[in-house]
Design a protein around this motif. Structure first.
Motif: not given
Length: 581
Positions: A103-108
């Motif tokens: 659904a969502q991939l967050e890369l920091n």
């Protein structure tokens, strides 16, 4: 002077503001230009990068150069199963197909310098929200000539922490020879710390490529149809740093009725259903399980276990023999190295139910408040050489109020499975066992008071020997006979003869010593392991209660052997004629 300082300060602020506006504009332009480009071309990049095996798509992507943050929405990856490259032989005996939706991939905190200099993609915290993963493994022919000499464009992928939130992972193994199985993991969350994917080597000291892993609240379901049992855990907590695991609401049971189970298996055996609200494992070697085919646990604690055991004598016995499923043989043939040093069972309950062969009736024997200690569950030769026996020692309550204690020892070094059992049961009366005796022994117990039963059994897979001490008094009973429609009817004549002539009302009888019964039985290979032990105990009880067990057997058989019974009674009460020369 102050005016000049203020002027320079304003100028500096204007420059910083202009820089921020310029950077924000550049970021906006970058997003506007590259968002559509990335969405349009990502499928081609993935297809080429995976050697024409996988496709991919994304719904939306947002890149913030100021914060080094990338957010991708609606990721979908799937295999191209009609591709020639997907079907070609590999150097492995199996082929893996993977499908992923996120659904969502967050890369920091993308580290650009490390990417440019070392071709390593590195992130700080990565958040994977609501991933759905499907993995299928199928047999494949091995191509020993394959030699992949391609240099990867990216040498590695790392992340400080990967947070997986609400996953749903299904692994399906298709193997007709060894049996198909499906394993699913759903819900909860996981944190993988110091995660590293290195294209040049594999580090087996890591779990899921991470130095440490913490999983909490995920449910597990394992189903292998050929085993006829399903393993389920409502919630699993795993910490690889502490080598510990906690399982809640564990169920091990057949996913079918008992009748269906027997129809599939084709012969009689004990059916087990178990529920454990809480199980704690310490010293749990996860890496050994993944990489060395080793189940190693230092201590396991099982709380409030409820187990039901069902055995049906109406079902035909095994067509050949049941020696292969004796406890020591199950350990030996487990297919995995096992080293479980210590198991503690607290407040367990066991209910044994049996369907009797002639009456077709069922009855149960309950045990509760069981506290037990199990040591040295292993099949590793080096450990067996030092500790050659498995031991179970425990106590509990039988028939709702009777104290029970028992010790079971099983030899692991000898393939014949030598064992000893020593047990004590105290304070049993007629009301406690009346229902069980009526169905399982076809005896109506009117009165009985047992002060103590002590039994010692030793044996192996072929033979069992026992010594039975039973302290009881005031035993009065009637014999029953099974009829159609699961009915038991009295046998008044046979009962009168049996209790008048053959049955001991007390042990010891007035003025006599205690009768101690010694028995030996040769095991029929078609008998189940514990069934043969129970038969030995029943034989000992019959010898204790009667002065001629074979005669009582003849009387109990009733109408089916009426002629034998009448002939015996006639010989018993008719005086022998004197012979004349």
């Amino acid at each position: 002077m102050m005016l000049k300082k203020r002027t320079f300060a304003r100028l500096g602020l204007y420059i910083i503001l202009a820089f921020l506006i310029l950077f924000a504009s550049a970021t906006l332009v970058f997003n506007l230009l590259y968002k559509g480009y990335i969405i349009k071309h990502i499928d081609g990049w993935v297809y080429k990068g995976t050697d024409s095996i996988y496709h991919a798509s994304v719904q939306d992507i947002h890149i913030n150069l100021l914060t080094d943050k990338i957010v991708v929405q609606g990721i979908n990856v799937w295999p191209d199963t009609i591709s020639a490259n997907f079907k070609k032989k590999t150097r492995k005996p199996f082929k893996i197909a993977v499908g992923v939706t996120v659904a969502q991939l967050e890369l920091n905190d993308l580290q650009i310098i490390k990417l440019l200099r070392h071709k390593i993609v590195s992130f700080g915290d990565v958040y994977i929200r609501h991933p759905r993963v499907w993995i299928e493994s199928t047999p494949s022919q091995i191509d020993s000539t394959e030699n992949n000499t391609k240099t990867p464009a990216i040498k590695g992928l790392t992340a400080e922490n990967i947070h997986i939130i609400d996953p749903n992972i299904t692994y399906k193994n298709i193997n007709p020879e060894k049996g198909n199985f499906i394993c699913t993991l759903a819900g909860g969350k996981a944190v993988l710390s110091d995660w590293r994917l290195d294209s040049t080597r594999t580090d087996t000291s890591r779990f899921l490529l991470a130095k440490s892993c913490v999983i909490s609240g995920s449910s597990i379901n394992f189903n292998k149809p050929s085993m006829l049992y399903v393993f389920k855990a409502g919630a699993v907590d795993l910490n690889t740093t502490e080598d510990s695991a906690t399982l809640k609401n564990v169920d091990i049971e057949p996913p079918m009725t008992n009748d269906r189970f027997y129809s599939i298996l084709g012969h009689r055996t004990t059916i087990c259903r178990m529920h454990v609200p809480l199980m704690k494992l310490t010293g749990f070697n996860v890496q050994g399980l993944l990489h060395r085919n080793l189940l190693q646990i230092e201590k396991a604690r099982v709380d409030d276990m409820h187990m039901s055991l069902y055995f049906n004598y109406v079902i035909p016995s095994h067509p050949t023999n049941m020696l292969a499923i004796d406890p020591h043989m199950l350990l030996h043939n487990a297919g995995i190295k096992i080293d479980v040093a210590d198991i503690t069972l607290r407040k367990g309950c066991i209910k044994y139910t049996e369907q009797e062969e002639t009456s077709k009736l069922e009855e149960s024997v309950p045990f509760k408040d069981i506290d037990a200690h199990i040591t040295n569950v292993t099949n590793i030769p080096g450990i067996i050489a030092l500790h050659p026996r498995l031991q179970i020692k425990g106590h509990g309550i039988a028939f709702q109020k009777s104290d029970l204690s028992a010790t079971f020892n099983l030899g692991l070094a000898d393939t014949t499975g030598p064992f000893t059992i020593e047990a004590n049961l105290e304070n049993v009366d007629a009301t406690d066992i009346r229902k069980q005796a009526r169905v399982l022994a076809q005896i109506e117990v009117d009165t009985l008071q047992i002060q103590k039963i002590h039994v010692y059994i030793s044996g192996n897979r072929d033979t069992a020997w026992s010594l039975l001490h039973v302290f009881y008094h005031d035993f009065k009973m009637k014999l029953l006979r099974a009829k159609a429609d699961k009915q038991l009817v009295p046998m008044p004549v046979n009962s009168f003869v049996a209790k008048t002539v053959f049955v001991y009302c007390d042990n010891p009888m007035p003025g006599k010593e205690l009768r101690i019964t010694a028995t030996a039985t040769k095991r029929d290979p078609q008998w189940a392991y514990f069934s043969s032990i129970i038969k030995n105990v029943k034989l000992g009880a019959r010898h204790t209660l009667t002065n001629h067990p074979k005669v009582v057997d003849t009387i109990i058989k009733g109408n089916s052997d009426k002629n034998k019974t009448l002939k015996f009674i006639k010989r018993l009460f008719t005086k022998k004629k004197k012979t004349t020369n």
